[in-house]
Design a protein around this motif. Structure first.
Motif, PDB file in Angstrom:
ATOM      1  N   ALA A 219      49.312 -16.302  33.344  1.00 11.55           N
ATOM      2  CA  ALA A 219      49.734 -17.686  33.603  1.00 11.55           C
ATOM      3  C   ALA A 219      49.835 -18.503  32.318  1.00 11.55           C
ATOM      4  O   ALA A 219      50.567 -19.493  32.273  1.00 11.55           O
ATOM      5  N   ILE A 220      49.103 -18.120  31.280  1.00  6.38           N
ATOM      6  CA  ILE A 220      49.071 -18.993  30.094  1.00  6.38           C
ATOM      7  C   ILE A 220      49.733 -18.387  28.854  1.00  6.38           C
ATOM      8  O   ILE A 220      49.936 -19.085  27.875  1.00  6.38           O
ATOM      9  N   ARG A 221      50.056 -17.093  28.897  1.00 10.54           N
ATOM     10  CA  ARG A 221      50.659 -16.505  27.692  1.00 10.54           C
ATOM     11  C   ARG A 221      52.017 -17.184  27.410  1.00 10.54           C
ATOM     12  O   ARG A 221      52.672 -17.683  28.322  1.00 10.54           O
ATOM     13  N   GLY A 222      52.339 -17.258  26.138  1.00  9.07           N
ATOM     14  CA  GLY A 222      53.624 -17.871  25.774  1.00  9.07           C
ATOM     15  C   GLY A 222      53.537 -19.375  25.583  1.00  9.07           C
ATOM     16  O   GLY A 222      54.530 -20.013  25.244  1.00  9.07           O
ATOM     17  N   LYS A 223      52.332 -19.961  25.822  1.00  5.87           N
ATOM     18  CA  LYS A 223      52.182 -21.410  25.599  1.00  5.87           C
ATOM     19  C   LYS A 223      51.178 -21.614  24.473  1.00  5.87           C
ATOM     20  O   LYS A 223      50.174 -20.898  24.421  1.00  5.87           O
ATOM     21  N   PHE A 224      51.452 -22.610  23.630  1.00 10.84           N
ATOM     22  CA  PHE A 224      50.515 -22.863  22.530  1.00 10.84           C
ATOM     23  C   PHE A 224      49.289 -23.613  23.020  1.00 10.84           C
ATOM     24  O   PHE A 224      49.390 -24.562  23.795  1.00 10.84           O
ATOM     25  N   PHE A 225      48.112 -23.159  22.574  1.00 14.66           N
ATOM     26  CA  PHE A 225      46.844 -23.873  22.769  1.00 14.66           C
ATOM     27  C   PHE A 225      46.351 -24.234  21.366  1.00 14.66           C
ATOM     28  O   PHE A 225      47.011 -23.933  20.380  1.00 14.66           O
ATOM     29  N   LYS A 226      45.171 -24.865  21.308  1.00 12.81           N
ATOM     30  CA  LYS A 226      44.595 -25.152  19.986  1.00 12.81           C
ATOM     31  C   LYS A 226      43.206 -24.555  19.908  1.00 12.81           C
ATOM     32  O   LYS A 226      42.415 -24.660  20.858  1.00 12.81           O
ATOM     33  N   TYR A 227      42.910 -23.909  18.778  1.00 17.64           N
ATOM     34  CA  TYR A 227      41.536 -23.490  18.514  1.00 17.64           C
ATOM     35  C   TYR A 227      41.093 -24.258  17.271  1.00 17.64           C
ATOM     36  O   TYR A 227      41.597 -24.003  16.173  1.00 17.64           O
ATOM     37  N   LYS A 228      40.202 -25.233  17.460  1.00 16.60           N
ATOM     38  CA  LYS A 228      39.718 -26.077  16.346  1.00 16.60           C
ATOM     39  C   LYS A 228      40.882 -26.554  15.475  1.00 16.60           C
ATOM     40  O   LYS A 228      40.858 -26.410  14.239  1.00 16.60           O
ATOM     41  N   GLY A 229      41.924 -27.031  16.120  1.00 19.86           N
ATOM     42  CA  GLY A 229      43.069 -27.585  15.385  1.00 19.86           C
ATOM     43  C   GLY A 229      44.124 -26.555  14.994  1.00 19.86           C
ATOM     44  O   GLY A 229      45.208 -26.923  14.551  1.00 19.86           O
ATOM     45  N   VAL A 230      43.827 -25.267  15.133  1.00 12.93           N
ATOM     46  CA  VAL A 230      44.805 -24.229  14.751  1.00 12.93           C
ATOM     47  C   VAL A 230      45.601 -23.824  15.998  1.00 12.93           C
ATOM     48  O   VAL A 230      44.998 -23.478  17.017  1.00 12.93           O
ATOM     49  N   PRO A 231      46.940 -23.854  15.935  1.00 12.80           N
ATOM     50  CA  PRO A 231      47.727 -23.418  17.096  1.00 12.80           C
ATOM     51  C   PRO A 231      47.402 -21.961  17.462  1.00 12.80           C
ATOM     52  O   PRO A 231      47.301 -21.104  16.584  1.00 12.80           O
ATOM     53  N   LEU A 232      47.229 -21.757  18.750  1.00  9.70           N
ATOM     54  CA  LEU A 232      46.827 -20.431  19.247  1.00  9.70           C
ATOM     55  C   LEU A 232      47.835 -19.981  20.304  1.00  9.70           C
ATOM     56  O   LEU A 232      48.093 -20.702  21.271  1.00  9.70           O
ATOM     57  N   MET A 233      48.433 -18.829  20.086  1.00 15.38           N
ATOM     58  CA  MET A 233      49.399 -18.294  21.051  1.00 15.38           C
ATOM     59  C   MET A 233      48.793 -17.077  21.751  1.00 15.38           C
ATOM     60  O   MET A 233      48.592 -16.029  21.128  1.00 15.38           O
TER      61      MET A 233
END
Ligand code: SF4
Length: 255
Positions: free
Chosen positions: A197-211
């Motif tokens: 459900a969440i792959r392909g969307k950017f998240f943030k890990y401590k300010g770093v974009p996480l894909m």
């Protein structure tokens, strides 16, 4: 007034200081011809490459110190069955970091991350993205192989994740790609997330974009989903190109 002997000592001391300075900046030898050095590299380029090199050396030293801190770690039960701790490998100043869940059999034997069939697939993805494997940094959430390649358990992840957090802090990549459910959940801090459900969307890990994307081992079993991972990788390439452009650089990774 200085005598000849103290003048000589001063000269030797000055030369020593200069050599140490160049060594700290990463030079293995001195540029012998100042003129040709200037012809090859503009002063602005020279300064920026020295800063990069210096910071890369500092990061390498910090990673080595972290590896020493880990030592022959016995902080969790995975220490009992491992052959080697698999710390991670790649550029200390990598822009892109790949994080899987745990070492497998081959990785445990060779003490290197992603070296089996899944590793070959990851290497192909990295190369398709326009990098060499040694341009990026690759590691896992836990550094020791779980028995029978089972998923790492909650207490094992809790014991080990501090090492990964420090690796990310040192490398400070521009983008992280988390490979599979375990690493994505550990980094986003949500145990309920469904990767599909969440792959392909950017998240943030401590300010770093996480894909988040699929683990290469999953793709070996489900090759029909490779194109989804390639879609995720293309978004990562676009983001890297955007940030390169905003810095005024001209590096271009092809999508
Ligand atoms: S998995 Fe991590 S915490 Fe557990 S023994 Fe290995 S290095 Fe230590």
């Amino acid at each position: 007034m200085m005598d000849a002997s103290s003048t000589k000592t001063n000269i030797v001391e000055n030369i020593k200081n200069v050599l140490e300075f160049y060594q700290a900046l990463g030079f293995e030898r001195l540029p012998l011809s100042v003129r040709s050095y200037k012809l090859q590299v503009t002063s602005k380029e020279k300064n920026s490459s020295l800063v990069t090199r210096h910071s890369s050396l500092e990061k390498e030293a910090a990673l080595n110190a972290l590896r020493e801190d880990i030592g022959e770690c016995k902080r969790c039960k995975l220490s009992k069955g491992r052959t080697h701790i698999v710390f991670g490998e790649g550029r200390p100043d990598a822009k892109l970091m790949f994080i899987g869940e745990a070492p497998g059999r081959e990785e445990d034997i060779q003490a290197k991350p992603f070296v089996g069939d899944a590793g070959m697939l990851l290497t192909r993805l990295i190369e398709k993205m326009g990098f060499k494997r040694e341009d990026v940094y690759i590691t896992n959430v836990v550094k020791c192989r779980p028995p029978m390649n089972r998923d790492p358990e909650k207490d094992e992840i809790q014991s080990c994740i501090g090492f990964l957090e420090r690796q990310i802090e040192i490398i400070h990549p521009e983008i992280i790609m988390s490979l599979g459910r375990i690493s994505t959940r550990a980094l986003i801090g949500n145990e309920e997330l469904k990767l599909s459900a969440i792959r392909g969307k950017f998240f943030k890990y401590k300010g770093v974009p996480l894909m988040p994307t699929f683990h290469p081992a999953y793709l070996l079993r489900n090759p029909k989903d490779k194109w989804l991972t390639w879609n995720d990788a293309q978004k990562v390439i676009e983001k890297l190109n955007e940030s390169e452009k905003s810095r005024g650089g001209d590096t271009k990774w092809e999508t």
